[in-house]
Design a protein around this motif. Sequence first.
Motif, PDB file in Angstrom:
ATOM      1  N   ASP A 175     111.319 102.667  78.004  1.00  0.00           N
ATOM      2  CA  ASP A 175     109.910 102.823  78.357  1.00  0.00           C
ATOM      3  C   ASP A 175     109.170 101.530  78.012  1.00  0.00           C
ATOM      4  N   LYS A 176     107.871 101.461  78.324  1.00  0.00           N
ATOM      5  CA  LYS A 176     107.120 100.209  78.170  1.00  0.00           C
ATOM      6  C   LYS A 176     107.022  99.769  76.718  1.00  0.00           C
ATOM      7  N   CYS A 222     106.906 107.076  83.049  1.00  0.00           N
ATOM      8  CA  CYS A 222     105.498 107.071  83.440  1.00  0.00           C
ATOM      9  C   CYS A 222     104.628 106.993  82.180  1.00  0.00           C
ATOM     10  N   GLN A 223     103.329 106.933  82.377  1.00  0.00           N
ATOM     11  CA  GLN A 223     102.425 106.821  81.233  1.00  0.00           C
ATOM     12  C   GLN A 223     102.463 108.092  80.393  1.00  0.00           C
ATOM     13  N   THR A 224     102.458 107.903  79.066  1.00  0.00           N
ATOM     14  CA  THR A 224     102.446 109.055  78.163  1.00  0.00           C
ATOM     15  C   THR A 224     101.028 109.605  78.060  1.00  0.00           C
ATOM     16  N   SER A 241     101.327  99.976  88.881  1.00  0.00           N
ATOM     17  CA  SER A 241     100.550  99.675  87.674  1.00  0.00           C
ATOM     18  C   SER A 241      99.251 100.482  87.613  1.00  0.00           C
ATOM     19  N   GLY A 246      99.132 103.600  87.664  1.00  0.00           N
ATOM     20  CA  GLY A 246      99.426 104.832  86.939  1.00  0.00           C
ATOM     21  C   GLY A 246      99.312 106.095  87.772  1.00  0.00           C
TER      22      GLY A 246
END
Length: 518
Positions: free
Chosen positions: A50-51, A127-129, A248, A250
């Motif tokens: 993850d990122k 994906c974004q948390t 980006s 999201g």
Amino acid sequence: MNGGDGGEVTAAPPAGPPPPLEWKFSQVFGERTAGEEVQEVDIISAIEFDKTGDHLATGDRGGRVVLFERTDMKEHGGSRRDLERMDYPASRHPEFRYKTEFQSHEPEFDYLKSLEIEEKINKIRWCQTANGALFLLSTNDKTIKFWKVQEKKVKKISEMNIDPSKVVGNGSASSSTVSSSPKPCLANGAYPDRSYSCLNNDMTFPPGGIPSLRLPVVTSTETSLVARCRRVYAHAHDYHINSISNNSDGETFISADDLRINLWNLEISNQSFNIVDVKPANMEDLTEVITSAEFHPTHCNMLAYSSSKGSIRLIDLRQSALCDSHSKLFEEQEAPGSRSFFTEIIASISDIKFAKDGRYILSRDYMTLKLWDINMDSGPVATFQVHEYLRPKLCDLYENDSIFDKFECCLSGDGLRVATGSYSNLFRVFGCATGSTEAATLEASKNPMRRQVQTPSRPSRSLSSSITRVVRRGAESPGVDANGNSFDFTTKLLHLAWHPVENSVACAAANSLYMYYA
């Protein structure tokens, strides 16, 4: 300029390339014992950090997704930046532990096309948390799924209105939890004695309350991880999905198959927009297919996709709804007289990755890694030979279909190094900073430097580098690799990922996940 004893240095000399890294073994998950046969369903087919680098996901051919979480930071609490602020020594290298796993895809059968759809995970993207939950996308050949993984508290009733020492076989209390001698009860369960009736006619409680009545209390002491499929994005691809990539912004992502790229909104699973379509009116006119696609890491309107002809196209979603016309085309001109039967096969790009800042694109074809500057479409800024010693064996590789293997590639978070896999469970790490001569060959085992020998495998950096020089450099004896070891086409390292902020690499050798740090 002179920095003598006590003198002040006013100008530092120009910094050279970073020194080569010394790689060390960190961890292995799913290590095979000697002679153990690997089950087909257990072979790892996708790896992704993850990122933040705190979580790692792997997918396998059995349709399972396995999650790992970082532990060396959790022991001290806080992020690395917080630890540095506290002057607390950070851990020597990232350490991970098994977190959870879930069955992402099941084998299916398309009755209309009489086609089996295998459960193998082709790609995973984080994906974004949100609210402490992890979100990720996983795909097989046809169907993309959006997963939410969250810790749920296990609720238990901890207090009952029963004295456990007075429970008989059927679970009912044998007598009052207060009185030692049994008292006569009325039909409704109340005591005829006024002092023990729960509520008397005056609606008053006895002095001191009722000691025998305890209300059940729900407590949650344990937590369990629950993976739930939030959305299924299906029936949008006629051909096998080879890529998915998050935007980006999201909110959106793309999925690509051989001939089309679709744009999805994460919230909408029943509709997608076709943004690239390379399918000709007559399929006999088909000359190239899409092999990989990825969004730009910061510009939500830009994405790149590669083709089987060795070209990369950069497209801008602002130009038109259907982006069949590219804004930039990156391809290397073929050297005259170098064409052979295998030229087009080995030119096919199997994977592309944007650098973290979005300035460079890394591509992997069968024989080389190429680094492209998106501001310069005349040719790659660097070319790295991965296994040039295989060039004399291309005929054998074609016969056993190994020439069609799809190797992935990755870049370090600082953009100074690139990595990709090869055969015999080897992977290569190259320095791509100006002037760097780093070119390491590592083995996916507990002793990664075992096959490390200093070899003159410096990539050609010149834009006009001739293919003939490349071929001359790969003239080792057939049947052995650059270090004199015999190569094994059956053990290939296709999948690997670089930690986003540290020099740590995770790579898959069959069903084993090896992790290294430097």
